[in-house]
Design a protein around this motif. Structure first.
Motif, PDB file in Angstrom:
ATOM      1  N   PHE A   4       0.870  -1.174   0.000  1.00 46.66           N
ATOM      2  CA  PHE A   4       0.000   0.000   0.000  1.00 46.66           C
ATOM      3  C   PHE A   4       0.907   1.224   0.000  1.00 46.66           C
ATOM      4  O   PHE A   4       1.801   1.321   0.832  1.00 46.66           O
ATOM      5  CB  PHE A   4      -0.844   0.048   1.274  1.00 46.66           C
ATOM      6  CG  PHE A   4      -1.978  -0.950   1.321  1.00 46.66           C
ATOM      7  CD1 PHE A   4      -3.272  -0.583   0.962  1.00 46.66           C
ATOM      8  CD2 PHE A   4      -1.754  -2.249   1.743  1.00 46.66           C
ATOM      9  CE1 PHE A   4      -4.317  -1.482   1.020  1.00 46.66           C
ATOM     10  CE2 PHE A   4      -2.797  -3.167   1.800  1.00 46.66           C
ATOM     11  CZ  PHE A   4      -4.086  -2.776   1.439  1.00 46.66           C
ATOM     12  N   VAL A   7      -2.239   5.256   0.660  1.00 44.17           N
ATOM     13  CA  VAL A   7      -3.607   5.008   0.209  1.00 44.17           C
ATOM     14  C   VAL A   7      -4.617   5.705   1.126  1.00 44.17           C
ATOM     15  O   VAL A   7      -4.532   5.606   2.351  1.00 44.17           O
ATOM     16  CB  VAL A   7      -3.886   3.482   0.182  1.00 44.17           C
ATOM     17  CG1 VAL A   7      -5.359   3.211  -0.104  1.00 44.17           C
ATOM     18  CG2 VAL A   7      -3.003   2.808  -0.849  1.00 44.17           C
ATOM     19  N   SER A   8      -5.555   6.422   0.515  1.00 41.57           N
ATOM     20  CA  SER A   8      -6.668   7.006   1.268  1.00 41.57           C
ATOM     21  C   SER A   8      -7.968   6.569   0.627  1.00 41.57           C
ATOM     22  O   SER A   8      -8.016   6.307  -0.585  1.00 41.57           O
ATOM     23  CB  SER A   8      -6.603   8.541   1.255  1.00 41.57           C
ATOM     24  OG  SER A   8      -5.436   8.980   1.924  1.00 41.57           O
ATOM     25  N   LYS A   9      -9.004   6.481   1.454  1.00 41.54           N
ATOM     26  CA  LYS A   9     -10.335   6.186   0.926  1.00 41.54           C
ATOM     27  C   LYS A   9     -11.376   7.013   1.658  1.00 41.54           C
ATOM     28  O   LYS A   9     -11.512   6.931   2.885  1.00 41.54           O
ATOM     29  CB  LYS A   9     -10.678   4.703   1.105  1.00 41.54           C
ATOM     30  CG  LYS A   9     -12.096   4.357   0.684  1.00 41.54           C
ATOM     31  CD  LYS A   9     -12.305   4.531  -0.815  1.00 41.54           C
ATOM     32  CE  LYS A   9     -13.751   4.380  -1.224  1.00 41.54           C
ATOM     33  NZ  LYS A   9     -13.939   4.562  -2.682  1.00 41.54           N
ATOM     34  N   MET A  47      -9.487  -3.134  -0.959  1.00 46.80           N
ATOM     35  CA  MET A  47      -8.744  -2.357  -1.948  1.00 46.80           C
ATOM     36  C   MET A  47      -7.677  -3.224  -2.620  1.00 46.80           C
ATOM     37  O   MET A  47      -7.184  -2.878  -3.692  1.00 46.80           O
ATOM     38  CB  MET A  47      -8.149  -1.099  -1.312  1.00 46.80           C
ATOM     39  CG  MET A  47      -9.246  -0.069  -1.017  1.00 46.80           C
ATOM     40  SD  MET A  47      -8.669   1.599  -0.698  1.00 46.80           S
ATOM     41  CE  MET A  47      -8.028   1.433   0.941  1.00 46.80           C
ATOM     42  N   PRO A  54      -9.386   2.913  -4.187  1.00 48.40           N
ATOM     43  CA  PRO A  54      -8.857   3.998  -3.353  1.00 48.40           C
ATOM     44  C   PRO A  54      -9.209   5.373  -3.923  1.00 48.40           C
ATOM     45  O   PRO A  54      -9.353   5.507  -5.145  1.00 48.40           O
ATOM     46  CB  PRO A  54      -7.345   3.782  -3.378  1.00 48.40           C
ATOM     47  CG  PRO A  54      -7.066   2.792  -4.426  1.00 48.40           C
ATOM     48  CD  PRO A  54      -8.333   2.114  -4.811  1.00 48.40           C
TER      49      PRO A  54
END
Ligand SMILES: Nc1ncnc2c1ncn2[C@@H]1O[C@H](COP(=O)(O)OP(=O)(O)OP(=O)(O)O)[C@@H](O)[C@H]1O
Length: 285
Positions: A4, A7-9, A47, A54
């Motif tokens: 990863f 990573v942002s969601k 993800m 993401p």
């Protein structure tokens, strides 16, 4: 290896499930993501196989971004096991296990042969093959779920609280089976749980998550037990409680191990007893 990278969601509606998450997940090991409800564990897992996209950042498998892969092909190449087995109720056990193989183009005959083999792998009797999921116990359903996850012989197996809904005895059995399977099959397993005992039992590596999937600590069970990063981790793992805080005591008939509540948990055999200062371990000379 799964990586990863920042990573942002953020879900539509504004929930920031994951914020700037970076982590390397080693191949052929069990990595456990553990954290309280809503910390973003499921979102992270999904993800990896693009069930969730993401908002920013990338997820890579062996150096290649999953975002460049066709989502359907990607999903079929990665095993996924979820809490309530996710079996299709109107399909027999055999057809449930064979589904991904059929979708990948395997003939019905070969898919069924492989599915039967997999029932054996996960410790299920062949006599269950023609039953429907509702005719199985919760533990049996979870085994079918694991068999289905393994059907396409994926390198990666994602497991989302797979043993959360079964009773403690069956749960222990399934956990042992997973460890046996892992020794046999050597998959890269990413396992989500909110149960720290399960994390310590199964994880080669453990990632403790706070809100927004912030990594509070990452390490081997030994590293986390011997050096909790902060008070949150110490409290979360119960560092000062019960079986996590053992001490050795000398009693009339031998050496015992006592837990934080003063209960004797076991004995210490002479070979494993720590050498007292001044003695040489081994003592052959
Ligand atoms: N499809 C969605 N739409 C909107 N918000 C979502 C969605 N999925 C998850 N969330 C939110 O994102 C956050 C993280 O959810 P997620 O399911 O990843 O957490 P979790 O750690 O797996 O929780 P649990 O242990 O309860 O399953 C939560 O606040 C949740 O409400």
């Amino acid at each position: 290896m799964i990586e990863f990278r920042s990573v942002s969601k953020t879900f539509p509606g504004g929930a920031r499930a994951v914020e700037e998450f970076s982590l390397v997940i080693p191949a052929r090991r069990i990595t456990v993501l553990v954290g309280s409800s809503g910390s973003g564990k499921t979102t992270l897992l999904r993800m990896i196989n693009r069930m969730v996209e993401p908002t920013s950042g990338t997820v890579e498998i062996d150096g290649a971004s999953v975002l460049e892969r066709d989502p359907v092909t990607l999903r079929r190449s990665i095993g996924y096991v979820m809490q309530n087995s996710g079996l299709m109720p109107h399909f027999t056990v055999l057809d449930n296990v064979a589904t991904v193989l059929r979708l990948n183009g395997t003939s019905r005959r070969d898919a069924h042969a492989r599915a039967r083999e997999l029932l054996g792998t996960v410790g299920l009797d062949q006599s269950l093959a023609e039953r429907y999921p509702s005719q199985l116990s919760g533990g049996q359903q979870q085994r079918v779920g694991v068999a289905r996850g393994l059907a396409a012989d994926p390198n990666i197996l994602l497991m989302d609280e797979p043993f959360g809904a079964v009773d403690p005895i069956v749960r222990t059995e399934l956990q042992r089976e997973l460890l046996r399977l892992q020794r046999e099959l050597d998959k890269t397993v990413v396992f989500v749980t909110h149960d720290i005992d399960e994390a310590f039992l199964l994880g080669d590596r453990i990632v403790i998550l706070g809100a927004g999937a912030r990594i509070v600590q990452e390490g081997t069970p030994e590293e986390i037990l011997t050096a909790p990063a902060n008070d949150f981790v110490a409290a979360f793992i119960g560092a000062d409680r019960g079986k996590r805080a053992l001490r050795v005591e000398q009693r009339a008939h031998g050496t015992v191990v006592v837990d934080a509540d003063g209960r004797v948990q076991g004995t210490l055999s002479p070979e494993s007893a720590p050498a007292s200062p001044g003695t040489t371990a081994g003592g052959m000379d």
